[in-house]
Design a protein around this motif. Structure first.
Motif, PDB file in Angstrom:
ATOM      1  N   GLN A 139       0.683  -1.029   0.173  1.00  0.00           N
ATOM      2  CA  GLN A 139      -0.053  -0.032   0.024  1.00  0.00           C
ATOM      3  C   GLN A 139       0.928   1.340   0.066  1.00  0.00           C
ATOM      4  O   GLN A 139       0.592   2.374  -0.790  1.00  0.00           O
ATOM      5  CB  GLN A 139      -0.813  -0.075   1.083  1.00  0.00           C
ATOM      6  CG  GLN A 139      -1.928   1.284   1.107  1.00  0.00           C
ATOM      7  CD  GLN A 139      -2.909   1.038   0.207  1.00  0.00           C
ATOM      8  OE1 GLN A 139      -3.435  -0.009  -0.357  1.00  0.00           O
ATOM      9  NE2 GLN A 139      -3.196   2.253  -0.395  1.00  0.00           N
ATOM     10  N   GLY A 140       1.980   1.479   0.560  1.00  0.00           N
ATOM     11  CA  GLY A 140       2.902   2.253   0.721  1.00  0.00           C
ATOM     12  C   GLY A 140       3.543   2.579  -0.701  1.00  0.00           C
ATOM     13  O   GLY A 140       3.886   3.678  -0.878  1.00  0.00           O
ATOM     14  N   ALA A 141       3.721   1.476  -1.528  1.00  0.00           N
ATOM     15  CA  ALA A 141       4.354   1.702  -2.664  1.00  0.00           C
ATOM     16  C   ALA A 141       3.305   2.424  -3.640  1.00  0.00           C
ATOM     17  O   ALA A 141       3.639   3.342  -4.428  1.00  0.00           O
ATOM     18  CB  ALA A 141       4.836   0.459  -3.380  1.00  0.00           C
ATOM     19  N   HIS A 142       1.991   2.304  -3.563  1.00  0.00           N
ATOM     20  CA  HIS A 142       0.960   2.768  -4.142  1.00  0.00           C
ATOM     21  C   HIS A 142       1.091   4.305  -3.731  1.00  0.00           C
ATOM     22  O   HIS A 142       1.038   5.167  -4.612  1.00  0.00           O
ATOM     23  CB  HIS A 142      -0.341   2.341  -3.963  1.00  0.00           C
ATOM     24  CG  HIS A 142      -0.582   0.765  -4.507  1.00  0.00           C
ATOM     25  ND1 HIS A 142      -0.328   0.780  -5.935  1.00  0.00           N
ATOM     26  CD2 HIS A 142      -0.967  -0.265  -3.990  1.00  0.00           C
ATOM     27  CE1 HIS A 142      -0.449  -0.530  -6.169  1.00  0.00           C
ATOM     28  NE2 HIS A 142      -0.946  -1.233  -5.132  1.00  0.00           N
ATOM     29  N   ARG A 143       1.184   4.682  -2.522  1.00  0.00           N
ATOM     30  CA  ARG A 143       1.134   6.054  -2.005  1.00  0.00           C
ATOM     31  C   ARG A 143       2.359   6.859  -2.637  1.00  0.00           C
ATOM     32  O   ARG A 143       2.199   8.079  -2.843  1.00  0.00           O
ATOM     33  CB  ARG A 143       1.195   5.964  -0.639  1.00  0.00           C
ATOM     34  CG  ARG A 143       1.013   7.562   0.078  1.00  0.00           C
ATOM     35  CD  ARG A 143      -0.410   8.195  -0.340  1.00  0.00           C
ATOM     36  NE  ARG A 143      -1.457   7.361   0.411  1.00  0.00           N
ATOM     37  CZ  ARG A 143      -2.750   7.525   0.014  1.00  0.00           C
ATOM     38  NH1 ARG A 143      -3.011   8.454  -0.860  1.00  0.00           N
ATOM     39  NH2 ARG A 143      -3.672   6.887   0.565  1.00  0.00           N
ATOM     40  N   THR A 144       3.456   6.045  -2.834  1.00  0.00           N
ATOM     41  CA  THR A 144       4.600   6.791  -3.380  1.00  0.00           C
ATOM     42  C   THR A 144       4.613   7.294  -4.633  1.00  0.00           C
ATOM     43  O   THR A 144       4.791   8.421  -4.823  1.00  0.00           O
ATOM     44  CB  THR A 144       5.930   5.805  -3.370  1.00  0.00           C
ATOM     45  OG1 THR A 144       6.054   5.073  -1.990  1.00  0.00           O
ATOM     46  CG2 THR A 144       7.269   6.402  -3.953  1.00  0.00           C
ATOM     47  N   LYS A 145       3.759   6.821  -5.561  1.00  0.00           N
ATOM     48  CA  LYS A 145       3.396   7.359  -6.995  1.00  0.00           C
ATOM     49  C   LYS A 145       2.769   8.588  -6.768  1.00  0.00           C
ATOM     50  O   LYS A 145       3.019   9.578  -7.537  1.00  0.00           O
ATOM     51  CB  LYS A 145       2.843   6.192  -7.534  1.00  0.00           C
ATOM     52  CG  LYS A 145       2.373   6.591  -8.978  1.00  0.00           C
ATOM     53  CD  LYS A 145       1.766   5.526  -9.666  1.00  0.00           C
ATOM     54  CE  LYS A 145       1.368   6.123 -11.211  1.00  0.00           C
ATOM     55  NZ  LYS A 145       0.547   4.878 -11.804  1.00  0.00           N
ATOM     56  N   ALA A 184       4.785  16.257  -5.962  1.00  0.00           N
ATOM     57  CA  ALA A 184       6.012  16.987  -5.814  1.00  0.00           C
ATOM     58  C   ALA A 184       6.334  17.762  -7.243  1.00  0.00           C
ATOM     59  O   ALA A 184       6.911  18.885  -7.085  1.00  0.00           O
ATOM     60  CB  ALA A 184       7.240  16.142  -5.257  1.00  0.00           C
ATOM     61  N   ALA A 185       6.087  16.728  -8.302  1.00  0.00           N
ATOM     62  CA  ALA A 185       6.714  17.227  -9.546  1.00  0.00           C
ATOM     63  C   ALA A 185       5.666  18.299 -10.041  1.00  0.00           C
ATOM     64  O   ALA A 185       6.357  19.269 -10.626  1.00  0.00           O
ATOM     65  CB  ALA A 185       6.728  16.008 -10.664  1.00  0.00           C
ATOM     66  N   THR A 189       7.916  -1.440 -14.170  1.00  0.00           N
ATOM     67  CA  THR A 189       6.762  -1.302 -14.462  1.00  0.00           C
ATOM     68  C   THR A 189       6.192   0.309 -14.133  1.00  0.00           C
ATOM     69  O   THR A 189       5.317   0.880 -15.082  1.00  0.00           O
ATOM     70  CB  THR A 189       5.358  -1.775 -13.483  1.00  0.00           C
ATOM     71  OG1 THR A 189       5.615  -1.319 -12.187  1.00  0.00           O
ATOM     72  CG2 THR A 189       5.669  -3.270 -13.635  1.00  0.00           C
ATOM     73  N   GLU A 190       6.918   1.256 -13.480  1.00  0.00           N
ATOM     74  CA  GLU A 190       6.959   2.635 -13.201  1.00  0.00           C
ATOM     75  C   GLU A 190       7.824   3.608 -14.085  1.00  0.00           C
ATOM     76  O   GLU A 190       7.547   4.738 -14.238  1.00  0.00           O
ATOM     77  CB  GLU A 190       7.095   2.832 -11.781  1.00  0.00           C
ATOM     78  CG  GLU A 190       5.930   2.041 -10.849  1.00  0.00           C
ATOM     79  CD  GLU A 190       4.534   2.298 -11.449  1.00  0.00           C
ATOM     80  OE1 GLU A 190       4.148   3.604 -11.801  1.00  0.00           O
ATOM     81  OE2 GLU A 190       3.646   1.642 -11.005  1.00  0.00           O
ATOM     82  N   ILE A 191       8.996   2.800 -14.499  1.00  0.00           N
ATOM     83  CA  ILE A 191       9.970   3.903 -15.015  1.00  0.00           C
ATOM     84  C   ILE A 191       9.611   4.344 -16.381  1.00  0.00           C
ATOM     85  O   ILE A 191       9.812   5.638 -16.679  1.00  0.00           O
ATOM     86  CB  ILE A 191      11.362   2.789 -15.276  1.00  0.00           C
ATOM     87  CG1 ILE A 191      11.768   2.590 -13.886  1.00  0.00           C
ATOM     88  CG2 ILE A 191      12.362   3.471 -16.128  1.00  0.00           C
ATOM     89  CD1 ILE A 191      11.959   3.740 -13.170  1.00  0.00           C
ATOM     90  N   LEU A 192       8.829   3.880 -17.183  1.00  0.00           N
ATOM     91  CA  LEU A 192       8.532   4.324 -18.311  1.00  0.00           C
ATOM     92  C   LEU A 192       7.413   5.565 -18.071  1.00  0.00           C
ATOM     93  O   LEU A 192       7.452   6.440 -18.841  1.00  0.00           O
ATOM     94  CB  LEU A 192       7.543   3.142 -19.208  1.00  0.00           C
ATOM     95  CG  LEU A 192       8.444   2.198 -19.901  1.00  0.00           C
ATOM     96  CD1 LEU A 192       7.411   1.025 -20.554  1.00  0.00           C
ATOM     97  CD2 LEU A 192       9.269   2.945 -20.879  1.00  0.00           C
ATOM     98  N   GLU A 193       6.652   5.531 -17.207  1.00  0.00           N
ATOM     99  CA  GLU A 193       5.511   6.465 -16.696  1.00  0.00           C
ATOM    100  C   GLU A 193       6.635   7.829 -16.287  1.00  0.00           C
ATOM    101  O   GLU A 193       6.150   8.858 -16.635  1.00  0.00           O
ATOM    102  CB  GLU A 193       4.722   6.207 -15.776  1.00  0.00           C
ATOM    103  CG  GLU A 193       3.500   7.033 -15.321  1.00  0.00           C
ATOM    104  CD  GLU A 193       2.599   6.724 -14.327  1.00  0.00           C
ATOM    105  OE1 GLU A 193       1.796   7.588 -14.081  1.00  0.00           O
ATOM    106  OE2 GLU A 193       2.254   5.591 -14.338  1.00  0.00           O
TER     107      GLU A 193
END
Length: 246
Positions: free
Chosen positions: A34-40, A46-47, A84-88
């Protein structure tokens, strides 16, 4: 949000995943997921605000002492994230970099990190530093070791030259450190770089830390007066100096 006077470099200690799961009667690993989802969500926030550097404390060098099953799960989550997230991130212009002691990481993770860094190296957006197998004291020790191996004159070392050997070389000092989960310490996180950082502690557990909570931390930072040890001539007329992000 008024984006003036925002911090250029923000560090986050993402604490409370395990307790979040325990409170719900779930395995600790569910809290990490769940924390990993929050990180995104927080990276995106921030960006959008224009933060120049965001450093996330994902896995400390002390975390290797945790049960093997939990460590393996965290490595699996990291593996999944890197694939999975790097392309985004690439599409959003984010530059990705890992700081920490990579020698302790599995070979596959190191390969994926190298690949992700190469893929985003030419981007021009926010710099995302992921602290993995990281410790502030280890960072300092490795910096000294690198200089010694290079035969540099450590006896006459300047601070300006020293920081060029830290993992965060070129990233600037940290303006704000946020810690979730209720603890009030920085736990060996960027201890050189955070010498004059503002500290923001919240009881909110990381999986519950929303974009609005992040905005609250930014607003709190903007209300503070940063003097870096100096004494103003007239304390009554002191005004907050906007942070200059270059």
């Amino acid at each position: 949000m008024d984006k003036s006077s925002l911090p250029c470099h923000v560090g986050i200690i993402m604490d409370g995943n395990g307790r979040w799961a325990n409170l719900r009667g779930r395995p600790r690993v569910e809290g990490h997921k769940q924390g990993a989802h929050r990180t995104k969500e927080i990276i995106e926030a921030a960006a959008e605000l224009g933060v120049k550097v965001l450093t996330l404390y994902a896995f400390s060098i002390e975390n290797w002492k945790r049960p093997e099953f939990e460590v393996d799960t965290l490595m699996d989550l990291l593996d999944y994230y890197l694939q999975t997230e790097i392309l985004e991130l690439l599409q959003k212009g984010v530059v990705f970099k890992v700081i920490g002691n990579r020698e302790k990481l599995p070979d596959k993770i190191r390969y994926l990190i190298d690949q992700a860094e190469d893929m985003t190296a030419s981007n021009t957006g926010m710099l995302l530093l992921m602290a993995i197998s990281y410790g502030g004291r280890d960072d300092i020790l490795r910096a000294v070791q690198k200089m010694a191996l290079n035969g540099e004159d450590i006896a006459n070392l300047s601070e300006e030259h020293f920081v060029e050997h830290l993992d965060t070389a070129g990233c600037g000092m940290v303006d704000l450190i946020i810690r979730t989960g209720g603890e009030k310490r920085i736990s060996n996180f960027l201890i050189w770089q955070a010498a004059y950082a503002e500290l923001y502690f919240t009881d909110t557990l990381w999986p519950d830390f929303t974009k609005d909570d992040f905005y609250d931390a930014m607003e709190d930072y903007k209300s503070r007066q940063r003097r870096f040890g100096a004494i103003p001539e007239d304390i009554d007329t002191l005004k907050v100096t906007p942070t200059k992000c270059t």
